[in-house]
Design a protein around this motif. Structure first.
Motif, short mmCIF file in Angstrom:
data_model
loop_
_atom_site.label_atom_id
_atom_site.label_comp_id
_atom_site.label_asym_id
_atom_site.label_seq_id
_atom_site.Cartn_x
_atom_site.Cartn_y
_atom_site.Cartn_z
N ILE A 173 30.71 38.59 36.81
CA ILE A 173 32.60 38.93 36.57
C ILE A 173 32.62 40.04 36.57
O ILE A 173 33.42 40.22 36.73
N LEU A 174 31.78 40.61 35.25
CA LEU A 174 32.29 41.58 34.26
C LEU A 174 31.89 42.95 35.33
O LEU A 174 32.60 43.92 36.03
N ALA A 175 31.19 42.57 36.75
CA ALA A 175 30.72 43.37 38.05
C ALA A 175 32.28 43.64 38.31
O ALA A 175 32.00 44.40 39.63
N LEU A 176 33.04 42.52 38.57
CA LEU A 176 34.26 42.99 39.26
C LEU A 176 35.06 43.62 38.86
O LEU A 176 36.52 43.87 39.82
N GLU A 177 35.10 43.45 37.42
CA GLU A 177 36.09 44.41 36.92
C GLU A 177 36.37 45.91 37.74
O GLU A 177 37.36 46.39 37.90
N GLU B 60 49.84 34.38 36.54
CA GLU B 60 48.49 34.85 37.51
C GLU B 60 47.46 34.20 36.41
O GLU B 60 46.94 34.97 35.59
N PRO B 61 47.25 33.10 36.77
CA PRO B 61 45.51 32.74 35.54
C PRO B 61 45.12 33.61 36.36
O PRO B 61 44.28 34.15 37.46
N GLY B 62 44.03 33.82 35.08
CA GLY B 62 42.66 34.61 34.82
C GLY B 62 42.48 34.74 34.21
O GLY B 62 42.78 34.68 33.09
N ILE B 63 41.23 35.94 33.70
CA ILE B 63 40.13 35.83 32.48
C ILE B 63 40.75 37.58 32.44
O ILE B 63 41.00 38.11 33.17
N VAL B 64 41.05 37.07 31.49
CA VAL B 64 41.91 39.01 31.09
C VAL B 64 41.36 39.48 30.23
O VAL B 64 41.58 40.96 29.53
N GLY B 65 40.92 39.32 29.51
CA GLY B 65 39.68 40.19 28.50
C GLY B 65 38.47 39.12 27.68
O GLY B 65 37.96 37.61 28.69
N ILE B 66 37.50 40.06 26.97
CA ILE B 66 36.32 39.43 26.51
C ILE B 66 37.03 39.61 24.56
O ILE B 66 37.52 40.39 24.10
N ASP C 100 42.52 33.54 41.29
CA ASP C 100 42.46 33.15 43.05
C ASP C 100 40.86 34.09 43.52
O ASP C 100 40.45 33.80 44.50
N GLU C 101 40.79 34.96 43.06
CA GLU C 101 40.13 35.47 43.53
C GLU C 101 38.39 34.75 43.65
O GLU C 101 37.69 35.51 43.98
N LEU C 102 38.23 34.90 41.85
CA LEU C 102 37.32 33.81 41.72
C LEU C 102 36.86 33.22 42.34
O LEU C 102 35.22 32.70 42.96
N LYS C 103 37.48 32.53 42.84
CA LYS C 103 37.42 31.32 44.08
C LYS C 103 36.68 32.24 45.50
O LYS C 103 36.31 30.82 46.60
N GLY C 104 37.14 32.70 45.41
CA GLY C 104 36.62 33.98 46.98
C GLY C 104 35.26 34.04 46.57
O GLY C 104 34.31 34.37 47.94
N LYS D 60 37.45 43.15 23.62
CA LYS D 60 38.48 44.25 24.33
C LYS D 60 39.25 43.35 25.55
O LYS D 60 38.90 42.31 25.83
N LYS D 61 40.40 44.43 26.00
CA LYS D 61 40.62 43.54 27.71
C LYS D 61 40.51 44.26 28.27
O LYS D 61 40.41 45.39 28.95
N LEU D 62 40.37 43.06 29.80
CA LEU D 62 40.38 43.99 30.93
C LEU D 62 41.36 45.05 31.37
O LEU D 62 41.88 44.67 31.04
N LYS D 63 40.54 46.08 32.59
CA LYS D 63 41.04 47.14 32.76
C LYS D 63 42.61 46.19 33.59
O LYS D 63 43.70 46.57 33.87
N ARG D 64 41.64 44.93 34.35
CA ARG D 64 42.86 44.07 35.18
C ARG D 64 42.93 42.46 34.79
O ARG D 64 41.59 42.43 34.85
N THR D 65 43.24 41.59 35.42
CA THR D 65 43.49 40.40 35.12
C THR D 65 42.57 40.48 36.52
O THR D 65 42.58 40.76 37.82
#
Length: 155
Positions: free
Chosen positions: A151-155, A62-68, A118-122, A109-114
């Motif tokens: 992107i931060l607001a997507l979390e 599941e490639p994606g952003i996982v943390g800050i 795929d989502e970013l592409k949308g 920090k780690k994001l609450k979810r990845t």
DNA sequence: GCCAACGTTGGC
DNA sequence: GCCAACGTTGGC
């Protein structure tokens, strides 16, 4: 200090090699092994302590952003380039003139979810991100301030 | 594991 | 300086 604006970045790591959980455990880590000139230049010329970083998992289920994370040093020579036992050893690099640089990266920090690739592409608002450009393989790249907030607001 | 996309290397 | 061969990245 000249009030340089905080910049934002994205750094890729294969979670099997070094994951966001590894960074949380270690707190600060030297980002070694970057062997691409463009990525090096971003670290050497663009990054300053305090800059914010999206930690991205690549080459995984599941490639994606996982943390800050946060840039925790100015750039300095990557020691692994001089280590003959390292897989990052570069026999062509000289100590007087190091070819590869790195920065230290600190866990934030780690994001609450990845937030998946795929989502970013949308999201049309993100279509100009280098990350989403076809064929892009950069492991270190800038993120625009607006894209960062979006992107931060997507979390 | 496949393979497209890209960067690097080296012969000429 | 061109470009073919090769190696790597990373999504799928």
């Amino acid at each position: 200090m000249t009030g340089r604006p905080i910049r934002h970045w994205l750094m890729k790591s294969e979670p099997e090699a070094f994951s966001i959980d590894d960074l949380r455990r270690r707190r600060v880590e030297a980002w070694d092994g970057v062997r691409n000139y463009q990525a090096r230049n971003f670290m050497r010329d663009g990054m300053r302590p305090g800059d914010k970083v999206f930690f991205y998992h690549s080459n995984c289920a599941e490639p994606g952003i996982v943390g800050i994370a946060e840039v925790a040093s100015d750039a300095y020579p990557d020691p692994s380039q001089f280590d003959a036992k390292s897989k990052y050893f570069d026999p062509a690099s000289k100590r007087e003139e190091p070819r590869w640089m790195l920065v230290d990266v600190k866990f934030v920090k780690k994001l609450k979810r990845t937030i998946t690739l795929d989502e970013l592409k949308g999201h049309g608002a993100l279509e100009d991100m280098p990350l989403l450009r076809k064929g892009n393989r950069l492991s270190v790249m800038p993120v625009g301030a607006a894209e960062w907030k979006y992107i931060l607001a997507l979390e």
